[in-house]
Design a protein around this motif. Structure first.
Motif, mmCIF file in Angstrom:
data_model
loop_
_atom_site.group_PDB
_atom_site.id
_atom_site.type_symbol
_atom_site.label_atom_id
_atom_site.label_comp_id
_atom_site.label_asym_id
_atom_site.label_seq_id
_atom_site.Cartn_x
_atom_site.Cartn_y
_atom_site.Cartn_z
ATOM 1 N N HIS A 114 0.816 -1.215 0.000
ATOM 2 C CA HIS A 114 0.000 0.000 0.000
ATOM 3 C C HIS A 114 0.849 1.264 0.000
ATOM 4 O O HIS A 114 0.521 2.231 -0.694
ATOM 5 N N GLY A 115 1.948 1.248 0.748
ATOM 6 C CA GLY A 115 2.717 2.476 0.930
ATOM 7 C C GLY A 115 3.971 2.614 0.098
ATOM 8 O O GLY A 115 4.417 3.728 -0.184
ATOM 9 N N ASN A 116 4.579 1.481 -0.312
ATOM 10 C CA ASN A 116 5.857 1.533 -1.023
ATOM 11 C C ASN A 116 5.642 1.153 -2.492
ATOM 12 O O ASN A 116 5.497 -0.027 -2.834
ATOM 13 N N CYS A 117 5.622 2.157 -3.359
ATOM 14 C CA CYS A 117 5.352 1.924 -4.790
ATOM 15 C C CYS A 117 6.395 1.014 -5.423
ATOM 16 O O CYS A 117 6.071 0.184 -6.280
ATOM 17 N N ASP A 118 7.662 1.169 -5.014
ATOM 18 C CA ASP A 118 8.734 0.352 -5.594
ATOM 19 C C ASP A 118 8.551 -1.120 -5.245
ATOM 20 O O ASP A 118 8.730 -2.004 -6.093
ATOM 21 N N PHE A 119 8.178 -1.408 -3.994
ATOM 22 C CA PHE A 119 7.983 -2.810 -3.602
ATOM 23 C C PHE A 119 6.737 -3.378 -4.291
ATOM 24 O O PHE A 119 6.746 -4.528 -4.745
ATOM 25 N N GLN A 120 5.679 -2.582 -4.382
ATOM 26 C CA GLN A 120 4.475 -3.060 -5.071
ATOM 27 C C GLN A 120 4.804 -3.415 -6.524
ATOM 28 O O GLN A 120 4.401 -4.463 -7.034
ATOM 29 N N GLU A 121 5.566 -2.544 -7.170
ATOM 30 C CA GLU A 121 5.956 -2.797 -8.563
ATOM 31 C C GLU A 121 6.830 -4.048 -8.670
ATOM 32 O O GLU A 121 6.675 -4.848 -9.602
ATOM 33 N N TYR A 122 7.715 -4.243 -7.683
ATOM 34 C CA TYR A 122 8.570 -5.429 -7.670
ATOM 35 C C TYR A 122 7.721 -6.704 -7.572
ATOM 36 O O TYR A 122 7.956 -7.680 -8.298
ATOM 37 N N VAL A 123 6.713 -6.693 -6.690
ATOM 38 C CA VAL A 123 5.834 -7.860 -6.522
ATOM 39 C C VAL A 123 5.106 -8.162 -7.828
ATOM 40 O O VAL A 123 5.009 -9.319 -8.257
ATOM 41 N N LEU A 124 4.607 -7.118 -8.487
ATOM 42 C CA LEU A 124 3.794 -7.300 -9.693
ATOM 43 C C LEU A 124 4.576 -7.883 -10.868
ATOM 44 O O LEU A 124 3.988 -8.534 -11.735
ATOM 45 N N VAL A 125 5.886 -7.674 -10.906
ATOM 46 C CA VAL A 125 6.673 -8.204 -12.032
ATOM 47 C C VAL A 125 7.281 -9.574 -11.733
ATOM 48 O O VAL A 125 7.893 -10.176 -12.604
ATOM 49 N N ARG A 126 7.112 -10.067 -10.503
ATOM 50 C CA ARG A 126 7.623 -11.402 -10.175
ATOM 51 C C ARG A 126 6.830 -12.457 -10.948
ATOM 52 O O ARG A 126 5.615 -12.386 -11.055
ATOM 53 N N THR A 127 7.525 -13.462 -11.448
ATOM 54 C CA THR A 127 6.848 -14.540 -12.180
ATOM 55 C C THR A 127 6.358 -15.642 -11.237
ATOM 56 O O THR A 127 5.527 -16.460 -11.624
ATOM 57 N N ASP A 128 6.869 -15.651 -9.994
ATOM 58 C CA ASP A 128 6.443 -16.668 -9.014
ATOM 59 C C ASP A 128 5.480 -16.066 -7.990
ATOM 60 O O ASP A 128 5.698 -16.144 -6.788
#
Length: 534
Positions: A208-222
């Protein structure tokens, strides 16, 4: 640190200017370099899960041999943390599981208390133009409580992946020190620990608060690393607290706002789902499993919790996923149509109840009006729910029909459930599209010369064949339904008590009679329990 910050338990549920929290207020005033170091070290403790040394005490030094963070904050805090382990253990009980790390678990709890703390600006303080935010943007500025900016929350929200180019991190140095750690390690640690409720709250805080971490999660293939524990917990919703279910659903809602996420979950195929007991699931997509579990959660809520907010979140996630559905499984497709059937039966009962009440004459007219208003409100809610489910089915048939023959089959198989709503003013436009699909495939079945009766395989074969020639003629295009998550006004009234409830559930001892942060049930029984009633 937990003991020193526990003065919050003595305050009311809403932060007020008169509240006094000496230790945590002092922590908020530390230099930004110390704040960043504290957040980074607490996160690293959570990720690395160090075991407490067997020699009975452990110094707090930095990895490079320099003075430790708490030693730089001040000797009093450092001396407290350097107390022998048995003293620390007196305050916070150890877990019985050998694989857990008490230091990691309590580091996370300290971090949650720090990031969700809110310090009110008192009436006699001058309000600075920066470093302040209002609790509710929709409230008049004079009435809304103003809070000092929380540096620990800001540090977590601005944390960067250590794998990024150092130039990116250094580019932010002008705004102060940056928390830098491996997002890959943090992602894996969260996936391992999500069965712990405090880890769920950390994941929510990050996506919710960290855009960079959210983006990192969304591009993970696993994505299954995070999603499988979440779905398993929702599957076992009856054993979870309502707050935990909310957090899990909000995390899924935030992720489902991204179209890439919605496409990815349908392409990730799971060999099996061992914890799903109702039926064997082999080679099902993660997206199909999400649909099944979310619908199961709705059905559980309908029979047990009856929570409108929970219903809305589940349907919002399904609505976001709808246009991106890809090869939805037969079971998920059947569950989707059966959800409409279940809600429609509930709607019909409420409509009948409302009509009966309208015809019934009662001596106490005021009481009758109140009951009638409650029924009307509930009827309106279920009308909205039914429309959302129709929007979900409609979105799949409009944007993804050729890729979802099982959905077409499920709609054909249960087409009678839509008939009562064909002329309903709220549903007729959406049902026109569904009937366009039904007419197309029913006519193809009627044209087919068939020896014997239709079997499931033969119907699916015909659907697959005609899906390829489907052009969507006659379908009305509606704006795609898209839900986004917005934190409610006064979030501190939820998160501060929630974080402290988590701490108390870990065996943290505090005089129940002194707790004003939330209502407490005082027990006579002192037997150990995994969940304390607080």
């Amino acid at each position: 640190m937990l003991v020193l910050m526990s003065t919050q338990l003595c305050s009311g549920p809403s932060p007020e200017p008169k509240d006094v929290h000496p230790f945590i207020d002092a922590a908020m005033l530390q230099d930004s370099s110390i704040v960043a170091s504290v957040v980074q070290k607490l996160l690293l403790n959570f990720v690395r899960r160090p075991q407490i040394p067997s020699n009975g005490s452990h110094p707090v030094f930095s990895d490079d041999g320099g003075p430790g963070v708490l030693q730089r904050v001040g000797s009093a805090a450092a001396n407290f943390v350097l107390l022998p382990y048995y003293t620390f253990n007196y305050f916070v009980s150890a877990s019985a599981e050998g694989t857990t790390s008490q230091l990691a678990d309590n580091s996370l709890l300290v971090l949650l208390i720090l990031i969700y703390y809110r310090k009110c600006i008192s009436m006699n303080e001058s309000i600075p133009t920066d470093g302040v935010y209002m609790s509710d943007s929709n409230t008049n500025v004079k009435d809304a409580p103003a809070f000092h900016e929380n540096p620990y929350c800001k540090a977590l929200n601005n944390a960067k992946d250590i794998q990024f180019d150092h130039a990116d991190v250094e580019g932010n140095a002008q705004n102060g020190p940056v928390v830098s750690l491996s997002f890959a390690s943090l992602f894996d640690a969260l996936g391992t620990c999500l069965k712990d409720e405090s880890s769920v709250l950390l994941l929510y805080s990050l996506v919710h608060g960290n855009c960079d971490f959210q983006e990192y999660v969304l591009v993970r293939t696993d994505l299954d690393t995070l999603l499988m524990p979440i779905l398993e917990m929702l599957y076992n919703a009856s054993r979870k607290t309502s707050n935990q279910i909310y957090m899990l659903l909000i995390i899924l809602l935030i992720l489902s706002q991204d179209s890439t996420f919605n496409a990815s979950v349908h392409k990730l195929v799971l060999p099996s789902v061992p914890w799903y007991q109702e039926r064997l699931m082999h080679q099902t997509s993660l997206g199909s499993l999400m649909v099944v579990v979310l619908i199961r959660t709705i059905k559980y809520n309908l029979s047990k919790l009856r929570d409108v907010y929970l219903h809305t979140n589940c349907l919002a996630i399904l609505a976001n996923m709808g246009p991106h559905a890809h090869k939805l499984s037969a079971y998920a497709s059947q569950r989707l149509v059966s959800l409409f059937d279940m809600l429609s039966r509930k709607y019909a009962k409420l409509a009948e109840l409302k009509n009966d009440k309208a015809l019934k004459v009662t001596p106490d007219q005021m009481e009758a009006d109140i009951i009638s208003d409650d029924t009307s409100t509930e009827l309106h809610i279920y009308t909205d729910f039914l429309r959302i489910v129709l929007e979900i089915i409609n979105a799949i048939l409009t944007y993804a029909l050729p890729r979802n023959p099982e959905v077409v089959y499920a709609v054909l198989h249960r087409q009678e459930v839509f008939q009562p709503f064909k002329n309903h003013p709220r549903f007729n436009e959406l049902l026109e599209n569904i009937y366009t699909v039904l007419d197309f495939f029913n006519s193809r079945m009627d044209m087919q010369q068939l020896d014997g009766e239709w079997s499931v395989d033969k119907v699916l074969e015909l659907i697959n064949k005609n899906c390829r020639s489907w052009r969507g003629e006659g379908m009305k295009m509606f704006t795609q339904l898209r839900f986004t998550y917005e934190q409610e006004s006064h979030p501190e009234e939820f998160f501060i008590p929630y974080a402290w409830r988590l701490i108390l559930s870990r065996g943290f001892s505090f005089n129940p009679g002194a707790i004003n942060l939330f209502p407490v049930e005082i027990h006579v029984d002192d037997s150990p329990s995994s969940e304390q009633k607080v």
